[in-house]
Design an enzyme around this catalytic site. Structure first.
Site, short mmCIF file in Angstrom:
data_model
loop_
_atom_site.label_atom_id
_atom_site.label_comp_id
_atom_site.label_asym_id
_atom_site.label_seq_id
_atom_site.Cartn_x
_atom_site.Cartn_y
_atom_site.Cartn_z
CE LYS A 147 18.98 25.87 15.17
NZ LYS A 147 20.25 25.43 15.38
CG ASP B 203 18.13 27.82 18.66
OD1 ASP B 203 18.89 27.44 17.58
OD2 ASP B 203 17.01 27.43 18.82
CE LYS C 34 15.93 26.29 16.44
NZ LYS C 34 15.68 25.42 17.55
#
Length: 407
Positions: free
Chosen positions: A100, A196, A200
Protein backbone atom coordinates in the site's frame (compact mmCIF):
# COMPACT_ATOMS: atom_id res chain seq x y z
CA UNK A 1 3.21 -22.48 -18.81
CA UNK A 2 3.46 -19.15 -16.98
CA UNK A 3 6.46 -18.69 -14.73
CA UNK A 4 6.13 -16.37 -11.76
CA UNK A 5 8.56 -14.78 -9.31
CA UNK A 6 7.74 -13.69 -5.76
CA UNK A 7 9.71 -10.83 -4.21
CA UNK A 8 9.71 -11.41 -0.46
CA UNK A 9 9.04 -14.47 1.69
CA UNK A 10 7.46 -12.87 4.74
CA UNK A 11 3.90 -13.41 5.92
CA UNK A 12 2.19 -12.51 2.65
CA UNK A 13 4.94 -13.77 0.34
CA UNK A 14 4.99 -17.21 1.91
CA UNK A 15 1.21 -17.23 1.72
CA UNK A 16 1.31 -16.54 -2.02
CA UNK A 17 3.69 -19.42 -2.68
CA UNK A 18 1.74 -21.80 -0.44
CA UNK A 19 -1.59 -20.86 -2.01
CA UNK A 20 -0.33 -21.42 -5.55
CA UNK A 21 0.96 -24.85 -4.47
CA UNK A 22 -2.05 -25.86 -2.35
CA UNK A 23 -4.74 -24.80 -4.84
CA UNK A 24 -2.66 -25.44 -7.94
CA UNK A 25 -5.29 -27.31 -9.95
CA UNK A 26 -8.18 -24.88 -9.39
CA UNK A 27 -5.94 -21.84 -9.89
CA UNK A 28 -4.64 -23.22 -13.19
CA UNK A 29 -8.19 -24.05 -14.31
CA UNK A 30 -9.19 -20.44 -13.71
CA UNK A 31 -6.06 -19.04 -15.35
CA UNK A 32 -6.30 -21.40 -18.32
CA UNK A 33 -2.60 -22.24 -18.08
CA UNK A 34 -0.13 -24.05 -15.87
CA UNK A 35 1.61 -21.81 -13.30
CA UNK A 36 5.01 -22.33 -11.74
CA UNK A 37 6.75 -20.20 -9.11
CA UNK A 38 10.28 -20.15 -10.53
CA UNK A 39 11.95 -17.73 -8.10
CA UNK A 40 11.50 -16.44 -4.56
CA UNK A 41 13.64 -13.40 -3.80
CA UNK A 42 14.76 -12.93 -0.19
CA UNK A 43 18.04 -12.02 1.48
CA UNK A 44 17.41 -14.51 4.27
CA UNK A 45 18.03 -18.25 4.13
CA UNK A 46 15.22 -20.78 4.53
CA UNK A 47 17.00 -24.14 4.77
CA UNK A 48 13.89 -26.01 5.91
CA UNK A 49 11.54 -24.61 3.26
CA UNK A 50 9.98 -27.02 0.77
CA UNK A 51 10.68 -24.35 -1.85
CA UNK A 52 14.42 -24.24 -1.08
CA UNK A 53 15.51 -24.64 -4.71
CA UNK A 54 13.51 -21.58 -5.78
CA UNK A 55 15.24 -19.02 -3.56
CA UNK A 56 17.56 -16.38 -4.94
CA UNK A 57 19.20 -13.26 -3.54
CA UNK A 58 19.85 -11.79 -6.98
CA UNK A 59 17.07 -9.54 -8.31
CA UNK A 60 18.80 -9.26 -11.69
CA UNK A 61 18.36 -12.99 -12.18
CA UNK A 62 14.59 -12.43 -12.12
CA UNK A 63 14.71 -9.19 -14.11
CA UNK A 64 16.61 -10.69 -17.01
CA UNK A 65 14.98 -14.13 -17.15
CA UNK A 66 12.73 -14.09 -20.24
CA UNK A 67 10.70 -17.00 -18.88
CA UNK A 68 9.33 -14.91 -15.99
CA UNK A 69 6.34 -12.88 -17.14
CA UNK A 70 4.58 -12.05 -13.85
CA UNK A 71 6.14 -10.92 -10.59
CA UNK A 72 4.48 -10.54 -7.17
CA UNK A 73 6.07 -7.77 -5.06
CA UNK A 74 5.25 -8.46 -1.41
CA UNK A 75 8.29 -6.95 0.31
CA UNK A 76 6.64 -3.73 1.45
CA UNK A 77 8.11 -0.24 1.75
CA UNK A 78 9.30 2.10 -0.96
CA UNK A 79 12.93 1.06 -1.25
CA UNK A 80 13.97 -1.06 -3.04
CA UNK A 81 10.39 -1.98 -4.02
CA UNK A 82 9.83 1.03 -6.29
CA UNK A 83 13.08 0.58 -8.21
CA UNK A 84 12.44 -3.14 -8.59
CA UNK A 85 8.85 -2.74 -9.79
CA UNK A 86 9.71 0.04 -12.23
CA UNK A 87 12.57 -2.02 -13.69
CA UNK A 88 10.29 -5.04 -14.10
CA UNK A 89 7.58 -3.05 -15.87
CA UNK A 90 10.14 -1.52 -18.24
CA UNK A 91 11.44 -5.03 -18.91
CA UNK A 92 7.95 -6.03 -20.08
CA UNK A 93 6.95 -8.03 -17.00
CA UNK A 94 3.60 -7.50 -15.26
CA UNK A 95 3.64 -6.87 -11.52
CA UNK A 96 1.12 -7.45 -8.74
CA UNK A 97 1.63 -6.04 -5.26
CA UNK A 98 0.17 -5.88 -1.77
CA UNK A 99 2.35 -2.85 -0.99
CA UNK A 100 0.00 0.00 0.00
CA UNK A 101 2.86 2.40 0.69
CA UNK A 102 4.19 1.89 -2.83
CA UNK A 103 0.81 2.35 -4.55
CA UNK A 104 -0.15 5.38 -2.45
CA UNK A 105 3.13 7.16 -3.19
CA UNK A 106 3.95 5.97 -6.72
CA UNK A 107 0.75 4.52 -8.20
CA UNK A 108 0.27 7.02 -11.03
CA UNK A 109 3.88 6.66 -12.15
CA UNK A 110 3.81 2.86 -12.10
CA UNK A 111 0.46 2.63 -13.88
CA UNK A 112 1.81 4.91 -16.62
CA UNK A 113 4.91 2.72 -16.97
CA UNK A 114 2.77 -0.42 -17.21
CA UNK A 115 0.65 1.18 -19.93
CA UNK A 116 3.73 2.34 -21.85
CA UNK A 117 5.12 -1.20 -21.94
CA UNK A 118 1.77 -2.98 -22.53
CA UNK A 119 1.87 -4.87 -19.24
CA UNK A 120 -0.14 -4.61 -16.03
CA UNK A 121 0.39 -3.27 -12.54
CA UNK A 122 -2.31 -4.70 -10.25
CA UNK A 123 -2.74 -4.06 -6.52
CA UNK A 124 -6.00 -5.57 -5.28
CA UNK A 125 -4.25 -6.72 -2.09
CA UNK A 126 -3.06 -3.21 -1.17
CA UNK A 127 -6.46 -2.23 0.32
CA UNK A 128 -8.67 -4.46 2.42
CA UNK A 129 -6.56 -7.62 2.31
CA UNK A 130 -8.84 -10.31 0.92
CA UNK A 131 -11.81 -7.95 0.46
CA UNK A 132 -12.39 -7.40 -3.28
CA UNK A 133 -12.54 -3.61 -3.70
CA UNK A 134 -10.13 -2.39 -6.40
CA UNK A 135 -11.57 -4.52 -9.19
CA UNK A 136 -15.22 -3.79 -8.28
CA UNK A 137 -14.46 -0.06 -8.29
CA UNK A 138 -12.98 0.10 -11.77
CA UNK A 139 -15.11 -2.63 -13.34
CA UNK A 140 -18.38 -3.45 -11.57
CA UNK A 141 -19.11 0.17 -10.55
CA UNK A 142 -17.75 1.70 -13.75
CA UNK A 143 -21.17 3.07 -14.76
CA UNK A 144 -21.35 5.18 -11.59
CA UNK A 145 -20.11 8.63 -10.79
CA UNK A 146 -18.54 7.92 -7.40
CA UNK A 147 -19.02 10.86 -5.08
CA UNK A 148 -17.58 9.50 -1.86
CA UNK A 149 -15.46 6.67 -0.44
CA UNK A 150 -15.26 6.00 3.29
CA UNK A 151 -14.35 3.11 5.49
CA UNK A 152 -12.83 1.33 8.41
CA UNK A 153 -9.53 0.55 6.73
CA UNK A 154 -7.33 -0.72 9.56
CA UNK A 155 -8.12 -3.86 11.52
CA UNK A 156 -5.73 -3.14 14.39
CA UNK A 157 -7.36 0.15 15.34
CA UNK A 158 -10.81 -1.33 14.87
CA UNK A 159 -9.92 -4.16 17.26
CA UNK A 160 -8.68 -1.65 19.85
CA UNK A 161 -11.80 0.50 19.53
CA UNK A 162 -14.03 -2.58 19.78
CA UNK A 163 -12.38 -3.49 23.09
CA UNK A 164 -12.80 0.09 24.33
CA UNK A 165 -16.47 0.15 23.32
CA UNK A 166 -17.59 -3.33 24.34
CA UNK A 167 -15.39 -4.02 27.36
CA UNK A 168 -14.49 -0.50 28.53
CA UNK A 169 -10.83 -1.45 28.15
CA UNK A 170 -8.46 1.56 28.24
CA UNK A 171 -6.54 2.31 25.06
CA UNK A 172 -3.15 1.20 26.39
CA UNK A 173 -4.53 -2.14 27.59
CA UNK A 174 -6.36 -2.76 24.30
CA UNK A 175 -3.20 -1.96 22.33
CA UNK A 176 -1.17 -4.36 24.48
CA UNK A 177 -3.76 -7.10 23.88
CA UNK A 178 -3.65 -6.44 20.13
CA UNK A 179 0.13 -6.85 20.23
CA UNK A 180 -0.14 -10.09 22.22
CA UNK A 181 -2.58 -11.50 19.65
CA UNK A 182 -0.39 -10.47 16.73
CA UNK A 183 -2.79 -7.84 15.40
CA UNK A 184 -0.42 -4.94 16.18
CA UNK A 185 3.30 -4.61 15.56
CA UNK A 186 5.81 -3.96 18.33
CA UNK A 187 5.94 -0.43 16.93
CA UNK A 188 2.23 0.22 16.26
CA UNK A 189 2.62 3.79 15.00
CA UNK A 190 1.55 3.13 11.40
CA UNK A 191 -1.74 1.70 12.67
CA UNK A 192 -2.66 3.77 15.72
CA UNK A 193 -1.50 7.08 14.22
CA UNK A 194 -3.58 6.50 11.08
CA UNK A 195 -0.78 6.21 8.52
CA UNK A 196 -1.91 2.81 7.25
CA UNK A 197 -5.49 4.00 6.75
CA UNK A 198 -4.17 7.15 5.06
CA UNK A 199 -2.31 5.16 2.41
CA UNK A 200 -5.39 3.07 1.71
CA UNK A 201 -7.76 6.02 1.34
CA UNK A 202 -5.23 7.61 -1.03
CA UNK A 203 -5.42 4.55 -3.27
CA UNK A 204 -9.21 4.38 -3.18
CA UNK A 205 -9.62 8.12 -3.77
CA UNK A 206 -7.14 8.13 -6.65
CA UNK A 207 -9.07 5.33 -8.34
CA UNK A 208 -12.50 6.82 -7.58
CA UNK A 209 -11.75 10.34 -8.73
CA UNK A 210 -9.13 9.74 -11.44
CA UNK A 211 -6.28 11.84 -10.06
CA UNK A 212 -3.51 10.88 -7.68
CA UNK A 213 -4.06 11.75 -4.02
CA UNK A 214 -0.75 11.86 -2.15
CA UNK A 215 -0.51 10.85 1.53
CA UNK A 216 1.15 14.11 2.57
CA UNK A 217 -1.94 16.04 1.41
CA UNK A 218 -4.35 13.98 3.57
CA UNK A 219 -5.05 15.21 7.11
CA UNK A 220 -4.42 12.21 9.36
CA UNK A 221 -5.22 11.63 13.03
CA UNK A 222 -5.00 8.41 15.00
CA UNK A 223 -6.77 6.98 18.02
CA UNK A 224 -4.13 7.23 20.77
CA UNK A 225 -5.78 10.25 22.41
CA UNK A 226 -9.23 8.67 22.69
CA UNK A 227 -10.48 7.95 26.19
CA UNK A 228 -13.20 5.82 27.74
CA UNK A 229 -14.97 9.11 28.57
CA UNK A 230 -15.24 9.80 24.84
CA UNK A 231 -16.58 6.28 24.27
CA UNK A 232 -19.20 6.81 26.99
CA UNK A 233 -20.31 10.14 25.54
CA UNK A 234 -20.58 8.57 22.07
CA UNK A 235 -22.80 5.86 23.56
CA UNK A 236 -25.05 8.42 25.28
CA UNK A 237 -25.34 10.25 21.95
CA UNK A 238 -26.43 7.00 20.30
CA UNK A 239 -23.31 5.92 18.50
CA UNK A 240 -19.76 4.59 18.51
CA UNK A 241 -16.31 5.88 17.64
CA UNK A 242 -14.54 4.46 14.59
CA UNK A 243 -11.34 5.44 12.77
CA UNK A 244 -12.59 6.52 9.35
CA UNK A 245 -10.65 7.14 6.17
CA UNK A 246 -12.77 9.17 3.76
CA UNK A 247 -12.60 11.08 0.51
CA UNK A 248 -15.32 13.11 -1.12
CA UNK A 249 -15.55 14.81 -4.51
CA UNK A 250 -16.44 18.49 -4.26
CA UNK A 251 -18.11 20.71 -6.87
CA UNK A 252 -15.42 21.81 -9.29
CA UNK A 253 -13.48 18.55 -9.06
CA UNK A 254 -11.38 19.08 -5.94
CA UNK A 255 -11.42 16.44 -3.22
CA UNK A 256 -11.56 16.47 0.55
CA UNK A 257 -9.59 13.56 2.02
CA UNK A 258 -8.95 12.78 5.69
CA UNK A 259 -8.37 10.07 8.27
CA UNK A 260 -9.62 10.59 11.82
CA UNK A 261 -11.74 9.12 14.64
CA UNK A 262 -15.43 9.93 14.16
CA UNK A 263 -18.76 9.56 15.91
CA UNK A 264 -21.04 7.31 13.87
CA UNK A 265 -24.70 6.72 14.66
CA UNK A 266 -25.09 3.12 15.81
CA UNK A 267 -27.48 2.54 12.88
CA UNK A 268 -24.71 3.41 10.40
CA UNK A 269 -23.64 0.67 8.01
CA UNK A 270 -20.08 1.07 9.31
CA UNK A 271 -20.87 1.28 13.05
CA UNK A 272 -21.41 -2.46 13.48
CA UNK A 273 -18.12 -3.50 11.89
CA UNK A 274 -16.06 -4.75 14.81
CA UNK A 275 -12.91 -6.60 15.83
CA UNK A 276 -10.23 -6.85 13.09
CA UNK A 277 -12.75 -6.57 10.24
CA UNK A 278 -12.75 -3.79 7.66
CA UNK A 279 -15.68 -2.16 5.90
CA UNK A 280 -15.52 0.10 2.85
CA UNK A 281 -18.46 2.19 1.65
CA UNK A 282 -18.64 3.40 -1.95
CA UNK A 283 -21.29 6.04 -2.70
CA UNK A 284 -22.32 6.01 -6.38
CA UNK A 285 -25.01 7.98 -8.18
CA UNK A 286 -26.58 4.84 -9.69
CA UNK A 287 -26.08 2.26 -6.93
CA UNK A 288 -26.30 4.47 -3.85
CA UNK A 289 -24.21 3.14 -0.97
CA UNK A 290 -22.41 -0.18 -1.49
CA UNK A 291 -20.45 -1.67 1.41
CA UNK A 292 -17.64 -4.24 1.16
CA UNK A 293 -16.89 -6.17 4.36
CA UNK A 294 -14.33 -8.74 5.46
CA UNK A 295 -10.94 -9.41 6.98
CA UNK A 296 -8.65 -6.59 5.97
CA UNK A 297 -5.34 -8.35 6.54
CA UNK A 298 -3.76 -11.70 7.29
CA UNK A 299 -1.55 -14.18 5.49
CA UNK A 300 -4.04 -16.03 3.33
CA UNK A 301 -6.71 -13.32 2.83
CA UNK A 302 -4.03 -11.00 1.42
CA UNK A 303 -2.32 -13.78 -0.50
CA UNK A 304 -5.69 -14.65 -2.03
CA UNK A 305 -5.95 -11.16 -3.52
CA UNK A 306 -2.37 -11.32 -4.83
CA UNK A 307 -2.97 -14.66 -6.54
CA UNK A 308 -6.28 -13.44 -7.99
CA UNK A 309 -4.38 -10.57 -9.62
CA UNK A 310 -1.85 -13.05 -11.03
CA UNK A 311 -4.72 -15.06 -12.54
CA UNK A 312 -6.23 -11.91 -14.05
CA UNK A 313 -2.93 -10.94 -15.64
CA UNK A 314 -2.44 -14.40 -17.12
CA UNK A 315 -5.92 -14.23 -18.67
CA UNK A 316 -5.35 -10.78 -20.16
CA UNK A 317 -3.29 -10.02 -23.24
CA UNK A 318 -2.84 -6.27 -22.87
CA UNK A 319 -2.84 -3.44 -20.37
CA UNK A 320 -6.07 -3.01 -18.37
CA UNK A 321 -7.35 0.39 -19.47
CA UNK A 322 -9.89 0.86 -16.67
CA UNK A 323 -7.33 0.61 -13.86
CA UNK A 324 -5.65 3.99 -14.09
CA UNK A 325 -5.53 7.55 -12.84
CA UNK A 326 -3.63 10.70 -13.71
CA UNK A 327 -0.77 12.12 -11.72
CA UNK A 328 -1.24 15.35 -9.79
CA UNK A 329 0.79 18.12 -8.23
CA UNK A 330 -0.83 17.51 -4.83
CA UNK A 331 -2.98 20.62 -5.09
CA UNK A 332 -6.20 18.73 -5.75
CA UNK A 333 -7.06 18.21 -2.06
CA UNK A 334 -9.21 20.81 -0.31
CA UNK A 335 -8.40 22.23 3.12
CA UNK A 336 -10.04 19.79 5.55
CA UNK A 337 -10.83 22.55 8.06
CA UNK A 338 -13.17 24.20 5.56
CA UNK A 339 -15.55 21.22 5.46
CA UNK A 340 -18.86 21.79 7.24
CA UNK A 341 -19.49 19.09 9.85
CA UNK A 342 -20.83 18.57 13.35
CA UNK A 343 -18.32 18.16 16.17
CA UNK A 344 -18.29 16.40 19.52
CA UNK A 345 -16.57 18.53 22.17
CA UNK A 346 -15.56 17.84 25.75
CA UNK A 347 -14.95 21.13 27.57
CA UNK A 348 -14.08 22.28 31.04
CA UNK A 349 -13.97 25.66 32.75
CA UNK A 350 -17.09 27.19 31.23
CA UNK A 351 -20.78 27.01 32.02
CA UNK A 352 -23.48 25.62 29.76
CA UNK A 353 -24.93 29.13 29.48
CA UNK A 354 -21.59 30.44 28.18
CA UNK A 355 -21.31 27.59 25.72
CA UNK A 356 -24.85 28.11 24.44
CA UNK A 357 -24.29 31.82 23.96
CA UNK A 358 -21.27 31.33 21.70
CA UNK A 359 -21.68 27.87 20.16
CA UNK A 360 -25.39 28.20 19.48
CA UNK A 361 -27.63 25.19 19.03
CA UNK A 362 -26.06 21.99 20.35
CA UNK A 363 -26.94 18.58 21.75
CA UNK A 364 -25.63 18.17 25.31
CA UNK A 365 -24.48 14.73 26.47
CA UNK A 366 -24.15 13.00 29.83
CA UNK A 367 -22.29 9.98 31.17
CA UNK A 368 -22.01 8.07 34.42
CA UNK A 369 -19.50 9.70 36.71
CA UNK A 370 -19.45 12.97 34.79
CA UNK A 371 -17.59 15.46 37.01
CA UNK A 372 -18.92 18.90 37.86
CA UNK A 373 -17.75 21.48 35.37
CA UNK A 374 -17.33 19.03 32.48
CA UNK A 375 -19.45 19.79 29.40
CA UNK A 376 -19.91 17.39 26.51
CA UNK A 377 -21.89 18.32 23.43
CA UNK A 378 -22.38 17.80 19.71
CA UNK A 379 -22.45 21.08 17.81
CA UNK A 380 -24.59 22.17 14.92
CA UNK A 381 -22.92 22.06 11.49
CA UNK A 382 -20.02 24.45 10.93
CA UNK A 383 -16.49 24.50 9.54
CA UNK A 384 -13.59 23.77 11.83
CA UNK A 385 -12.37 27.30 11.22
CA UNK A 386 -15.67 28.65 12.54
CA UNK A 387 -15.54 26.29 15.52
CA UNK A 388 -12.00 27.33 16.44
CA UNK A 389 -13.02 31.00 16.28
CA UNK A 390 -15.93 30.34 18.64
CA UNK A 391 -13.76 28.40 21.07
CA UNK A 392 -11.28 31.25 20.98
CA UNK A 393 -14.03 33.64 22.02
CA UNK A 394 -14.84 31.30 24.91
CA UNK A 395 -11.17 31.18 25.88
CA UNK A 396 -11.05 27.37 26.07
CA UNK A 397 -9.19 24.52 24.43
CA UNK A 398 -11.31 21.37 24.01
CA UNK A 399 -10.26 18.37 26.09
CA UNK A 400 -11.59 16.25 23.22
CA UNK A 401 -12.80 17.11 19.73
CA UNK A 402 -14.14 14.42 17.41
CA UNK A 403 -15.93 14.89 14.10
CA UNK A 404 -19.43 13.51 13.58
CA UNK A 405 -20.07 11.76 10.25
CA UNK A 406 -23.21 10.58 8.50
CA UNK A 407 -22.84 7.17 6.82
Amino acid sequence: MVKVAVLGHGVVGSGVTELISKNKKSIENRAGQEIEVKYILDLRDFPDSPYQEKFTKDFDQILHDPEVSVVAEVMGGLSPAFDYVMALLKQGKSVVTSNKELVAAKGAELLAAAKAHNVNFFFEASVGGGIPIIRPMHQCLAANEISEVAGILNGTTNFILTKMIEEQMPFDDALHLAQELGYAERDPAADVEGQDACRKICILASLAFGQHIYPHTVHTEGIAKLTLDDVAYADSWGGVIKLIGRAKRLPGGRVTASVYPAFLNRHSQLAGINDVFNGILIRGDATGDVVFYGRGAGKFPTASAVVADIIDIIKSNCTCKSLSWKDSDGGNVEDYQAEVLRFYLKLSGISRAQAEEVLGQAEYLARAGQPDGELALVTDKMSEYALMEKLGRLGVQPLSMIRVLDY
